[in-house]
Design a protein around this motif. Structure first.
Motif, PDB file in Angstrom:
ATOM      1  N   GLU A  38     -54.617 -59.293  17.619  1.00  0.00           N
ATOM      2  CA  GLU A  38     -54.433 -58.687  16.312  1.00  0.00           C
ATOM      3  C   GLU A  38     -54.184 -59.810  15.306  1.00  0.00           C
ATOM      4  O   GLU A  38     -53.600 -60.836  15.644  1.00  0.00           O
ATOM      5  CB  GLU A  38     -53.229 -57.738  16.296  1.00  0.00           C
ATOM      6  CG  GLU A  38     -53.293 -56.634  17.329  1.00  0.00           C
ATOM      7  CD  GLU A  38     -52.620 -57.007  18.643  1.00  0.00           C
ATOM      8  OE1 GLU A  38     -52.696 -56.217  19.598  1.00  0.00           O
ATOM      9  OE2 GLU A  38     -52.035 -58.108  18.733  1.00  0.00           O
ATOM     10  N   ASN A  54     -51.364 -51.508  13.926  1.00  0.00           N
ATOM     11  CA  ASN A  54     -52.215 -52.634  14.304  1.00  0.00           C
ATOM     12  C   ASN A  54     -51.923 -53.087  15.738  1.00  0.00           C
ATOM     13  O   ASN A  54     -52.824 -53.221  16.571  1.00  0.00           O
ATOM     14  CB  ASN A  54     -51.972 -53.781  13.317  1.00  0.00           C
ATOM     15  CG  ASN A  54     -53.031 -54.857  13.389  1.00  0.00           C
ATOM     16  OD1 ASN A  54     -54.177 -54.585  13.722  1.00  0.00           O
ATOM     17  ND2 ASN A  54     -52.642 -56.070  13.080  1.00  0.00           N
ATOM     18  N   MET A  57     -52.655 -50.512  18.608  1.00  0.00           N
ATOM     19  CA  MET A  57     -54.069 -50.474  18.975  1.00  0.00           C
ATOM     20  C   MET A  57     -54.415 -51.615  19.928  1.00  0.00           C
ATOM     21  O   MET A  57     -55.072 -51.421  20.954  1.00  0.00           O
ATOM     22  CB  MET A  57     -54.936 -50.561  17.725  1.00  0.00           C
ATOM     23  CG  MET A  57     -54.939 -49.317  16.880  1.00  0.00           C
ATOM     24  SD  MET A  57     -56.047 -49.549  15.450  1.00  0.00           S
ATOM     25  CE  MET A  57     -55.680 -48.060  14.539  1.00  0.00           C
ATOM     26  N   GLY A  58     -53.988 -52.820  19.553  1.00  0.00           N
ATOM     27  CA  GLY A  58     -54.258 -53.958  20.433  1.00  0.00           C
ATOM     28  C   GLY A  58     -53.610 -53.794  21.779  1.00  0.00           C
ATOM     29  O   GLY A  58     -54.167 -54.192  22.820  1.00  0.00           O
ATOM     30  N   GLN A 539     -61.809 -58.865  21.512  1.00  0.00           N
ATOM     31  CA  GLN A 539     -61.542 -57.804  20.545  1.00  0.00           C
ATOM     32  C   GLN A 539     -60.533 -58.291  19.522  1.00  0.00           C
ATOM     33  O   GLN A 539     -59.404 -58.647  19.873  1.00  0.00           O
ATOM     34  CB  GLN A 539     -61.000 -56.547  21.234  1.00  0.00           C
ATOM     35  CG  GLN A 539     -60.784 -55.388  20.286  1.00  0.00           C
ATOM     36  CD  GLN A 539     -62.071 -54.887  19.662  1.00  0.00           C
ATOM     37  OE1 GLN A 539     -62.952 -54.379  20.349  1.00  0.00           O
ATOM     38  NE2 GLN A 539     -62.203 -55.027  18.354  1.00  0.00           N
ATOM     39  N   ILE A 541     -58.568 -57.367  15.890  1.00  0.00           N
ATOM     40  CA  ILE A 541     -58.152 -56.156  15.186  1.00  0.00           C
ATOM     41  C   ILE A 541     -57.363 -56.557  13.944  1.00  0.00           C
ATOM     42  O   ILE A 541     -56.463 -57.402  14.017  1.00  0.00           O
ATOM     43  CB  ILE A 541     -57.272 -55.260  16.088  1.00  0.00           C
ATOM     44  CG1 ILE A 541     -58.011 -54.915  17.384  1.00  0.00           C
ATOM     45  CG2 ILE A 541     -56.852 -53.988  15.353  1.00  0.00           C
ATOM     46  CD1 ILE A 541     -57.130 -54.253  18.434  1.00  0.00           C
ATOM     47  N   PHE A 579     -62.527 -54.887  14.883  1.00  0.00           N
ATOM     48  CA  PHE A 579     -62.195 -53.529  14.476  1.00  0.00           C
ATOM     49  C   PHE A 579     -61.251 -53.598  13.289  1.00  0.00           C
ATOM     50  O   PHE A 579     -60.249 -54.319  13.328  1.00  0.00           O
ATOM     51  CB  PHE A 579     -61.535 -52.733  15.606  1.00  0.00           C
ATOM     52  CG  PHE A 579     -61.369 -51.278  15.275  1.00  0.00           C
ATOM     53  CD1 PHE A 579     -62.395 -50.380  15.501  1.00  0.00           C
ATOM     54  CD2 PHE A 579     -60.198 -50.818  14.687  1.00  0.00           C
ATOM     55  CE1 PHE A 579     -62.263 -49.047  15.156  1.00  0.00           C
ATOM     56  CE2 PHE A 579     -60.054 -49.485  14.349  1.00  0.00           C
ATOM     57  CZ  PHE A 579     -61.083 -48.594  14.583  1.00  0.00           C
ATOM     58  N   THR A 580     -61.586 -52.877  12.216  1.00  0.00           N
ATOM     59  CA  THR A 580     -60.731 -52.853  11.032  1.00  0.00           C
ATOM     60  C   THR A 580     -60.094 -51.477  10.919  1.00  0.00           C
ATOM     61  O   THR A 580     -60.782 -50.488  10.718  1.00  0.00           O
ATOM     62  CB  THR A 580     -61.538 -53.178   9.763  1.00  0.00           C
ATOM     63  OG1 THR A 580     -62.658 -52.296   9.672  1.00  0.00           O
ATOM     64  CG2 THR A 580     -62.023 -54.615   9.788  1.00  0.00           C
ATOM     65  N   GLN A 581     -58.779 -51.435  11.087  1.00  0.00           N
ATOM     66  CA  GLN A 581     -58.084 -50.160  11.105  1.00  0.00           C
ATOM     67  C   GLN A 581     -57.757 -49.679   9.695  1.00  0.00           C
ATOM     68  O   GLN A 581     -57.705 -50.465   8.759  1.00  0.00           O
ATOM     69  CB  GLN A 581     -56.793 -50.254  11.926  1.00  0.00           C
ATOM     70  CG  GLN A 581     -55.561 -50.723  11.161  1.00  0.00           C
ATOM     71  CD  GLN A 581     -55.511 -52.226  10.991  1.00  0.00           C
ATOM     72  OE1 GLN A 581     -56.459 -52.934  11.302  1.00  0.00           O
ATOM     73  NE2 GLN A 581     -54.386 -52.724  10.502  1.00  0.00           N
ATOM     74  N   GLU A 659     -60.021 -45.934  12.429  1.00  0.00           N
ATOM     75  CA  GLU A 659     -60.623 -46.599  11.280  1.00  0.00           C
ATOM     76  C   GLU A 659     -60.246 -45.898   9.970  1.00  0.00           C
ATOM     77  O   GLU A 659     -60.482 -46.437   8.894  1.00  0.00           O
ATOM     78  CB  GLU A 659     -62.144 -46.662  11.410  1.00  0.00           C
ATOM     79  CG  GLU A 659     -62.859 -45.339  11.360  1.00  0.00           C
ATOM     80  CD  GLU A 659     -62.946 -44.645  12.708  1.00  0.00           C
ATOM     81  OE1 GLU A 659     -63.724 -43.666  12.819  1.00  0.00           O
ATOM     82  OE2 GLU A 659     -62.249 -45.072  13.657  1.00  0.00           O
ATOM     83  N   PHE A 720     -62.791 -46.899  21.126  1.00  0.00           N
ATOM     84  CA  PHE A 720     -61.793 -47.070  20.062  1.00  0.00           C
ATOM     85  C   PHE A 720     -61.485 -45.730  19.386  1.00  0.00           C
ATOM     86  O   PHE A 720     -61.111 -45.681  18.216  1.00  0.00           O
ATOM     87  CB  PHE A 720     -62.248 -48.082  19.015  1.00  0.00           C
ATOM     88  CG  PHE A 720     -61.421 -49.351  19.034  1.00  0.00           C
ATOM     89  CD1 PHE A 720     -60.351 -49.516  18.181  1.00  0.00           C
ATOM     90  CD2 PHE A 720     -61.714 -50.363  19.930  1.00  0.00           C
ATOM     91  CE1 PHE A 720     -59.584 -50.662  18.210  1.00  0.00           C
ATOM     92  CE2 PHE A 720     -60.962 -51.519  19.969  1.00  0.00           C
ATOM     93  CZ  PHE A 720     -59.889 -51.673  19.106  1.00  0.00           C
TER      94      PHE A 720
END
Length: 855
Positions: A38, A54, A57-58, A539, A541, A579-581, A659, A720
């Protein structure tokens, strides 16, 4: 009666993970690796729910990949240099270093209760001398490789704080802190040659298939490849040495609509005129009291000064165009000079309108007549238009085709040549600040600019001024006025020299931290063997706000590290997937003071639409991004104290697709806590269950439900779509609660549920796993696999509609004959009641889908 108690459960399992070093990242040549990262935080002092989302998720990805047998690297660090620490020292006294490390300690203490699967042994801060000393070593390698250079550049200069400001620190033309008008000043600055990689960085975007398209598009636009015409006007009335004026245009098809030429206030011709004409000097000085960004110049009023010089139109020597110095022309793009076609450029249109210049159209919409323009006509280049002042052969065509034709025509006439340019400029890294990585060069009167020797690194920041505290309230860079730090011996001749007092842009610090995590204690920037094993980041993030500069600079830095031997060739693109949250939002609660000014209140101060302490009604503003200034922030520490870390994680992951933005609500957190309590009670009821499941229908049905959940949760995590995984776990919980299966079958289902929940709610998962006899830690248990045979359902549920309204349903064998289905329908209680002894008019069976009864 015992109950779900996160306050006792969560610390106990965190201690167990630490004791067994479960999350330590080890090279294991016999296992595949997975690197999840992240974007590391700035140590502001408090974490917020955006951080929780953030890192949660990671953590889901890291735990899931570990369960699948990967050797996982999941590190944490701190993006610790920068202005906020220096500003705090200015405002509150103290020292940036103490403020920063104090905040790091606080934030680490807030993050650890979340139970993240982080290898804390790899932690570092970018302000650690061990880190920035290796950054200095790389700077020297980049310098030797020709990737770094020094030149004069126009910057934003705050005359009160006496420092260069980034464009985002200039607000309405004034320094964000001092409030005085910013000047455009030319200073000698250090630059990275990122523009040398513009084409490569652009082309490589096509290969980043696991990046969001919107991020790739933003980077494409920032790099900004364009093809245009570069040519020279012949001047009239210009000083000696300026008989030609080079211009570059991406719209040469509009050259026949040119009505003026304009140059930047920093153009060599403007500088020459400035020295000899007071009116020019005054105008140029005024222009320099604005920001240097394109955005700032676009927003500013378009102003110009007629120099009295003219240029001859290359295709009609009877036409002379006036040459202006204009405040909206940037020197560092193209040649710093343009021709203005006001009919087809809104900026030029505003300028021409202001100064009464002609605005002849070059083209009109296809099928339209020429008409007076009230604003510039700027259609997409892909749209066909009708040229009325086009070059030979131009009639109705797209702008793209017309540009190519114009370049070809001009080249054939000997007027300039086609040139490909990029919007991307070289990266200026010099900052006149204390709290940053010192640039490791010295200035010697004899030898010039000399790189420091690597054996003398790190060139560390001084903590004080020879025993006296640094006074950060004094404007300017403390390194400039330090009594001893800047004085040193020249590494080349040994004579007296002066250290470079500029420090590096903090984007440098964050452009290679991912590589340092592979070997954070190495005595070189990277350990090639470790980098070869762990890179790339599988990955990555983080927030979309870093879509351009951070990610672009990191991509350049990786290439520079490959060139200088610090990374393997495969790491040129350091982030394989991105990946952009979305953001975390909350309602805003506002009252007004006696003067009508808004007063904002923290969520915990409000209850049932009123302030808890005074009972005053609050105005509720719809949910927005959490902001300290609006006080619509939720402190994760309070949430953990009230409900536990797993509740915070479960809610933040379950509420919406990752997202998208998620709105934090107290009701949502309470609902998440109730569900987790229900899971705990189910496990508690089955505690001590022994034996094996039977083979009756109920046990088999539950087993099938478990395998469907395995399949759905796995797909969700892989895609995701964590909210879909959690929805499947909700469904499985309900199935277990309602199931008539044997206790052993239900206990086995709950053990599988613990494995599936472990990435999301790791503490509760460990507790359930332990209660029901799971072996070892669930954090080390392999990920369950769905049995394809059990995913095939032998039965199907058919809804029964009577006269178009759904009245009942039946379960039948998937391959049941039509006659068998009809018998079951007619025997259904709901159907029998409606028929009341009568025969149906029609009975229509749609195999595998529905039954319609018409009476």
């Amino acid at each position: 009666m015992s109950r779900y108690d996160p306050a006792s459960i969560e610390p106990r399992w965190q201690e167990a993970w630490d004791a067994q070093a479960v999350f330590r990242a080890d090279r294991a040549e016999d296992r595949p690796k997975y690197y999840v990262l992240e974007m590391f935080p700035y140590p502001s002092g408090r974490i917020h729910m955006g951080h929780v989302r953030n890192y949660a998720m990671g953590d889901v990805v890291a735990r899931y990949k570990a369960a699948q047998g990967f050797s996982v690297l999941h590190p944490m660090g701190w993006d610790a240099f920068g202005m906020p620490a220096e500003n705090a020292a200015m405002d509150q006294g103290g020292h940036p270093r103490d403020w920063t490390y104090g905040n790091i300690d606080d934030m680490r203490a807030q993050m650890k209760p979340l139970g993240l699967s982080i290898d804390w042994s790899r932690e570092f801060a970018t302000c650690d001398p061990e880190y920035y000393g290796q950054q200095q070593a790389m700077f020297l390698d980049f310098l030797e490789a020709g990737l770094v250079y020094r030149k004069n550049a126009v910057v934003n200069w705050d005359p009160v704080d006496m420092t260069v400001l980034a464009n985002e620190q200039v607000i309405d033309g004034k320094g964000w802190r001092s409030g005085v008008e910013v000047e455009r000043r030319e200073l000698t600055q250090w630059f990275f040659r990122i523009s040398d990689y513009a084409e490569e960085l652009l082309e490589a975007l096509d290969g980043l298939h696991d990046w969001p398209e919107k991020v790739r598009l933003m980077q494409r636009n920032w790099i900004g490849k364009s093809r245009g015409l570069q040519f020279a006007f012949t001047t009239s009335g210009a000083p000696e040495g300026f008989d030609r004026l080079e211009v570059y245009s991406t719209r040469p098809d509009t050259l026949l609509g040119a009505t003026f030429a304009a140059i930047s206030p920093d153009h060599p011709l403007a500088r020459h005129l400035e020295r000899h004409d007071p009116a020019v000097a005054e105008f140029v000085a005024e222009c320099r009291r604005t920001g240097t960004s394109e955005e700032a110049l676009e927003k500013a009023e378009k102003r110009g000064l007629d120099t009295g010089i003219t240029v001859l139109h290359p295709f009609d020597n009877s036409v002379e165009l006036p040459v202006y110095i204009a405040n909206f022309i940037l020197m560092d793009y193209g040649t710093g000079a343009i021709f203005g076609c006001p009919a087809h450029d809104q900026r030029d249109f505003e300028f021409a309108t202001k100064y009464g210049l002609p605005i002849p159209p070059v083209f009109v919409a296809e099928g339209a007549d020429e008409a007076e323009l009230s604003e510039a006509y700027v259609p997409p280049k892909t749209e066909k238009v009708r040229y009325i002042r086009g070059f030979a052969g131009q009639e109705v065509q797209t702008g793209e085709a017309a540009v190519d034709a114009a370049i070809e025509f001009c080249e054939a006439q000997g007027v300039g040549h086609g040139v490909t340019r990029f919007r991307l400029r070289d990266w200026g890294l010099s900052r006149q600040r204390y709290w940053g990585c010192p640039i490791p060069v010295v200035h010697c009167a004899t030898c010039g600019v000399v790189p420091e020797k690597k054996k003398n690194l790190p060139v560390a920041l001084p903590y004080d001024e020879d025993g006296k505290p640094i006074d950060f309230s004094i404007p300017g860079n403390p390194l400039d006025r330090h009594p001893s730090w800047k004085h040193c011996a020249c590494p080349k001749c040994g004579g007296e020299a002066r250290r470079e007092t500029d420090t590096m842009d903090t984007f440098v610090d964050s452009s290679w931290y991912y590589a340092r995590f592979t070997a954070p204690r190495a005595t070189t920037p990277t350990d090639r063997a470790e980098a070869e094993y762990w890179m790339n980041v599988d990955q990555y993030i983080g927030g979309v706000e870093h879509a351009i500069l951070h990610l672009l600079y990191s991509r350049f830095f990786a290439r520079a590290m490959v060139k200088t031997g610090h990374l393997p060739e495969k790491a040129k693109e350091p982030f394989s997937a991105l990946f952009t949250q979305g953001m975390v939002t909350h309602e805003i609660y506002m009252t007004r003071d006696a003067k009508g000014r808004p007063v904002y209140h923290l969520p915990e101060a409000v209850g049932e639409g009123r302030l808890k302490d005074s009972g005053e009604a609050v105005t509720v503003i719809p949910s927005q991004k959490m902001s300290k200034s609006k006080k619509n922030v939720v402190d994760p520490v309070n949430i953990i104290g009230d409900f536990g870390a797993d509740t915070a994680r479960w809610f933040i992951l379950s509420d919406s697709p990752p997202e998208r933005d998620v709105e934090w609500t107290a009701a949502g957190a309470e609902a998440a806590h109730k569900h987790l309590s229900r899971v705990w009670r189910l496990a508690d009821e089955l505690r001590g269950t022994t034996g094996t499941p039977g083979n009756d229908d109920a046990d088999l049905a539950l087993e099938k439900a478990v395998h469907r959940a395995i399949e759905e949760v796995t797909k969700g995590v892989d895609g995701f779509a964590f909210n879909k995984s959690i929805a499947a776990l909700y469904a499985l919980t309900n199935t277990v609660m309602k199931s008539d299966a044997s206790a052993p079958a239900r206990a086995r289902a709950m053990r599988v549920m613990a494995q599936l929940m472990a990435p999301m709610v790791p503490h509760l998962a460990e507790e359930v796993w332990s209660m029901l006899g799971g072996e070892g830690l669930v954090a080390r248990a392999p990920w369950p696999k769905a049995d394809p045979a059990l995913l095939v359902d032998d039965t199907v549920t058919l809804p029964i509609q009577i006269n178009g309204k759904r009245r009942s349903e039946i379960a039948v064998a998937r391959d049941a004959a039509k006659e068998e289905v009809e018998k079951l329908v007619l025997a259904d209680d709901a159907v029998r009641r409606v028929l009341d002894g009568r025969a149906p008019r029609k009975l229509i069976v749609v195999p595998g889908r529905i039954v319609n009864v018409v009476i």
